[in-house]
Design a protein around this motif. Structure first.
Motif, short mmCIF file in Angstrom:
data_model
loop_
_atom_site.label_atom_id
_atom_site.label_comp_id
_atom_site.label_asym_id
_atom_site.label_seq_id
_atom_site.Cartn_x
_atom_site.Cartn_y
_atom_site.Cartn_z
N SER A 1 19.07 22.77 6.23
CA SER A 1 18.00 21.82 6.02
C SER A 1 17.84 21.54 4.53
CB SER A 1 16.70 22.39 6.60
OG SER A 1 16.45 23.65 6.01
N PRO A 2 17.41 20.34 4.17
CA PRO A 2 17.26 20.03 2.76
C PRO A 2 16.22 20.92 2.06
CG PRO A 2 16.37 18.28 4.14
CD PRO A 2 17.10 19.22 5.04
N ASN A 3 16.54 21.31 0.86
CA ASN A 3 15.65 22.16 0.07
C ASN A 3 14.64 21.29 -0.64
OD1 ASN A 3 14.48 23.85 -1.75
ND2 ASN A 3 16.37 24.33 -2.86
N ASN A 4 13.38 21.34 -0.16
CA ASN A 4 12.36 20.48 -0.75
C ASN A 4 11.56 21.17 -1.85
OD1 ASN A 4 12.87 18.13 0.74
ND2 ASN A 4 11.84 19.05 2.52
N ASP A 5 11.96 22.43 -2.16
CA ASP A 5 11.22 23.16 -3.20
C ASP A 5 11.79 22.89 -4.59
OD1 ASP A 5 9.77 24.21 -1.16
OD2 ASP A 5 11.03 26.01 -0.96
N ARG B 1 19.55 18.84 -3.38
CA ARG B 1 18.67 19.29 -2.31
C ARG B 1 19.41 20.06 -1.22
NH1 ARG B 1 13.54 17.62 -2.82
NH2 ARG B 1 13.11 15.60 -3.77
N LYS B 2 20.73 19.83 -1.15
CA LYS B 2 21.43 20.51 -0.06
C LYS B 2 21.65 22.00 -0.32
CE LYS B 2 26.11 18.85 -1.27
NZ LYS B 2 25.94 17.66 -2.12
N TYR B 3 21.37 22.43 -1.53
CA TYR B 3 21.55 23.86 -1.84
C TYR B 3 20.21 24.59 -1.88
CZ TYR B 3 26.13 22.18 -3.18
OH TYR B 3 27.36 21.60 -3.18
N GLU C 1 19.74 27.47 -3.01
CA GLU C 1 19.64 28.36 -4.17
C GLU C 1 19.13 27.67 -5.43
OE1 GLU C 1 22.20 28.07 -2.21
OE2 GLU C 1 22.70 30.05 -1.41
N VAL C 2 19.18 26.32 -5.44
CA VAL C 2 18.77 25.60 -6.65
C VAL C 2 17.25 25.50 -6.68
CG1 VAL C 2 18.95 23.43 -7.90
CG2 VAL C 2 20.94 24.34 -6.68
N THR C 3 16.66 25.82 -7.82
CA THR C 3 15.20 25.77 -7.90
C THR C 3 14.71 24.62 -8.75
OG1 THR C 3 15.31 27.36 -9.71
CG2 THR C 3 14.85 28.24 -7.52
N ALA C 4 15.54 24.07 -9.60
CA ALA C 4 15.12 22.93 -10.41
C ALA C 4 16.34 22.13 -10.81
CB ALA C 4 14.37 23.39 -11.66
N ALA C 5 16.17 20.81 -10.90
CA ALA C 5 17.28 19.96 -11.32
C ALA C 5 16.75 18.89 -12.26
CB ALA C 5 17.96 19.33 -10.11
N LYS C 6 17.40 18.76 -13.40
CA LYS C 6 16.98 17.75 -14.38
C LYS C 6 18.23 16.97 -14.78
CE LYS C 6 13.08 20.02 -14.79
NZ LYS C 6 11.87 19.47 -14.21
N ALA C 7 18.07 15.67 -14.98
CA ALA C 7 19.21 14.89 -15.44
C ALA C 7 18.74 13.62 -16.13
CB ALA C 7 20.12 14.54 -14.27
N VAL C 8 19.51 13.20 -17.11
CA VAL C 8 19.25 11.95 -17.80
C VAL C 8 20.61 11.31 -18.04
CG1 VAL C 8 18.53 10.96 -19.99
CG2 VAL C 8 17.06 12.62 -18.87
#
Lengths: 159, 156, 338, 116
Positions: B31-35, B60-62, B64-71
């Motif tokens: 399930s997608p990780n919404n956190d 979102r598919k992982y 284990e990832v808790t935060a994602a930032k990109a520019v």
């Protein structure tokens, strides 16, 4: 280890050493380990605090914040050594204060302070690495050997 | 004595090596990780950030990832993710895997990838600035991004 | 005067007419602070180096010993002393200040009894009227020489001992008032293959046992002759080991009659681990504390056995065992003392 | 979380040092030397970096990190210049700990006297 050494001694010396070993006060290993764990862990905790501080407030990344952290810890060590506090903590904590870089710093700084009575060139200059020298010598040498082996393996072994 | 010394070193290595389960790279969760802590830049913004938004979404598919930032600019993107602490033993592999994935997903631009706390903080700041300032100039963005990319590559 | 192989008995009864004892700040907090003639608050004694402050300690102890008597410094014929810093330079510089003919000794922590025995022997043989004998040590100077820099935070094991900062000096004379020296036993080097420089008590204990045994055998006395048998600086481990070893060899000494200077000088609460050590330890405690008790009449006869470990940092590094020695001197209260 | 692991891993490395002191009766010089070599070996095996990612200062503060840094420096040069790079790299390697200790050592000697 001790038994092998004993075998080369005359019988009376062997007998005495056995006699003496029963009366020797043993080092409190468990207590020492707990103290080393707590104090050593605490120093690393402080190190992590300093690292985090550098990451948040200065232009350092996780990669690059290590060096200023170490330098800061050694600066603190200089003050503690100079005011005669570090040796007291060291007697309590054992490896807890010896193994972190603060222990390395203390070895260099205490030698430097101690030998100032013999002058700055021949006293401080030539004696400051008296205790810490082997760490640098064998650190560099082992790093050389390991890097050499690794490079050879990468180049010819296709690792 | 030397034998004991080597035994000691060997056992130390064994203990530490034992903790290292290598190559267990991330698997997509069911399930997608919404956190995940992520912020999308508005589509109406004059700077086109849809690549970054997409990249962040694909994290979102992982689980284990808790935060994602990109520019991103139109030529390059800097992305940084944070993973759960007990995954950090494999941080290098995770980084490699995700970077490859992003490069495959966006083949027409250069992807820089980081897991560094500092880069996460800086990207977060940059994202917020862009969001607030409708007239954020592309030139300034380019400059900021280059600065961050070189920072992420510093070794010592 | 030679009795047996290694013992001198002194028919002419050389007298200790006065003593001088000086201590440092750590000693001032100790058990026998009242027995010192002079205590310093500062480890440096306003000198530039620890070695120089040790020299000052020695000079002060000698001056105090001479000042207590009616004689002048110039009446003293010889100065017999030593210490354990590089080539005994602190003592040699002190001897220069004193301006006296000088015999330098190296016997580490056994220097106090060695110098006392030699002084007594020379006086007994009419070789002199007045001899100053004594020794000094300085904690920081000894740490620097034998262990680590003083500010280094290395952990010492519970067998380690604390070097005394101070100097003790005895003025020995042909005649006068004071405790007399009746005999002395010169020890042999005893090496039991002990190699740990952080456990000197354990290494020195067999040397003490050897000398004590020889002393009783050659003088035909038994331990009940003495009120106290005082060892130099064996510390907890050395004292217990040597006492057990003596008992095992059939020389029964009651627990309360066998005391150690290294366990007398400091309080239990002071962080000295196994006890005190250093040349000054036995000198200060004997010349200060025990001779004072003798003057008060609490003690009549004592046997002082100072023990020394004669290793150097070099010999330890080259994995040689620690050679140890002990010299015994028997002191009795003079006839003209109550 | 990283603070917790820094404490625990750092503490464990110190306990290893304490065991070397008390059980193997090594002096501080021998102990620290072995730990530095261990750090270098671990980095050679590629195990030190994951530990840094996981425990942060818990492994960068203990002396083992010297070995890690030195190997890293040498390997960087080796990647650029091959085998010769290892040799030349060794001379270019500077560890913050060593230079900081020397700098603060001299400053300390100017400012302080041993307390005894």
């Amino acid at each position: 280890m001790a038994d092998k050494k004993k075998k080369n001694l005359p019988p009376d010396a062997q007998e005495y050493q056995t006699f003496h070993d029963k009366r020797e006060v043993k080092r409190p290993i468990l207590k020492n380990c707990i103290k080393a764990f707590l104090v050593g862990g605490f120093i690393c905790f402080i190190g992590q605090l300093i690292t985090t501080f550098y990451i948040y407030f200065f232009n350092f990344t996780e990669q690059t914040a290590g060096s200023p952290t170490v330098a800061t810890l050694i600066f603190i060590t200089m003050l503690l050594t100079g005011f005669g506090v570090y040796d007291r903590i060291g007697q309590f904590a054992g490896a807890g204060t010896a193994v972190p870089v603060t222990g390395f710093g203390n070895a260099v700084i205490s030698s430097a302070i101690e030998y100032r009575t013999e002058g700055f060139i021949l006293g401080v200059g030539s004696n400051m690495l008296k205790l810490a020298g082997p760490v640098i010598v064998y650190g560099v040498f082992s790093a050389f050997v390991i890097a050499l082996i690794k490079t050879i393996l990468i180049q010819w072994g296709g690792l | 004595m030397p034998v004991k010394r080597w035994l000691l070193i060997a056992s130390m290595i064994a203990v530490i090596a034992g903790c290292n389960t290598d190559d267990s790279v991330l698997e997509p969760a069911g399930s997608p990780n919404n956190d995940i802590e992520l912020m999308k830049i508005s589509k109406d913004h004059q700077l086109d950030q849809h690549i970054s938004n997409q990249a962040k979404d694909s994290m979102r598919k992982y689980a284990e990832v808790t935060a994602a930032k990109a520019v991103n600019t139109d030529k390059k993107m800097l992305m940084a993710v944070e993973v759960k602490h007990n995954e950090r033993f494999n941080l290098a592999n995770i980084k490699k895997q995700l970077k490859k994935e992003m490069e495959e997903q966006f083949p027409h631009i250069t992807v820089e990838f980081s897991t560094d706390k500092k880069i996460i903080l800086e990207l977060d700041r940059l994202e917020k600035e862009i969001q607030k300032d409708i007239a954020y100039s592309p030139k300034k963005l380019e400059k900021e991004l280059d600065k961050l990319i070189s920072l992420s590559k510093e070794q010592t | 005067m030679l009795t047996g192989h290694q013992t001198w008995t002194f028919a002419n009864k050389p007298v200790i007419i006065s003593t001088g004892t000086v201590g440092g700040p750590f000693e001032a907090k100790g058990n026998i602070a009242n027995d010192f003639d002079l205590l310093h608050e500062d480890m440096w004694l306003e000198q530039d180096s620890f070695e120089k402050s040790q020299q000052t300690l020695m000079e002060e102890a000698c001056q105090i010993a001479v000042k207590k008597t009616s004689i002048e410094k110039e009446d003293v014929q010889f100065f017999i002393s030593g210490d354990l810093i590089n080539q005994i330079t602190p003592t040699s510089f002190a001897a220069k200040t004193m301006g006296l003919p000088y015999l330098g000794l190296f016997s580490a922590c056994a220097t106090s009894t060695e110098s006392l025995a030699l002084a007594a022997a020379i006086i007994n043989a009419n070789g002199a009227d007045y001899i100053l004998s004594g020794t000094s040590s300085h904690n920081a100077a000894a740490e620097k020489q034998f262990r680590y820099p003083t500010e280094y935070g290395g952990q010492k094991p519970p067998t380690a001992q604390w070097t005394v900062t101070g100097a003790g000096c005895a003025l020995v004379a042909k005649e006068g008032k004071g405790p007399v020296i009746t005999s002395a036993t010169i020890g042999k080097i005893v090496d039991m293959g002990m190699t740990d420089p952080f456990n000197m008590g354990g290494a020195m204990a067999p040397a003490a046992v050897d000398t004590i045994e020889t002393h009783f055998k050659e003088t035909n006395l038994d331990p009940s002759h003495y009120d106290l048998i005082i060892t130099g600086d064996l510390g907890h481990i050395g004292r217990e080991t040597s006492l057990d070893l003596l008992n095992k060899r059939g020389l029964v000494i009651p627990e309360d009659k066998y005391v150690d200077c290294g366990l007398t000088i400091y309080r239990e609460s002071q962080p000295v681990l196994a006890g005190a050590s250093g040349p000054a330890c036995s000198a200060i405690v004997t010349f200060g504390h025990f001779l004072n008790r003798m003057k008060k009449g609490e003690l009549k006869r004592i046997l002082v056995v100072a023990t020394g470990s004669l290793h150097s940092p070099l010999s330890v590094q080259q994995k040689d065992p620690i050679p140890c020695i002990a010299h015994a001197v028997s002191i009795e209260s003079g006839s003209d003392i109550a | 979380m990283i603070f917790f692991w820094a404490f625990v891993i750092g503490g464990i490395i110190c306990v290893i040092g304490q065991i070397m002191f008390d059980v193997f009766k090594l002096n501080p010089g021998q102990t620290l030397t072995i730990l530095v070599i261990a750090g270098a070996v671990l980095d050679g095996l590629g195990l030190y970096e994951p530990l840094i990612d996981f425990a942060g200062a818990g492994v960068t503060v203990p002396i083992t990190s010297f070995g890690n840094q030195l190997v890293h420096g040498a390997m960087q040069e080796a990647e650029k210049h091959g085998l010769i790079g290892v040799v030349t790299g060794m001379f270019e390697v500077t560890s913050a700990g060593i230079s900081a200790a020397i700098i603060f050592g001299v400053i300390g000697a100017i400012l302080f006297k041993p307390k005894g």
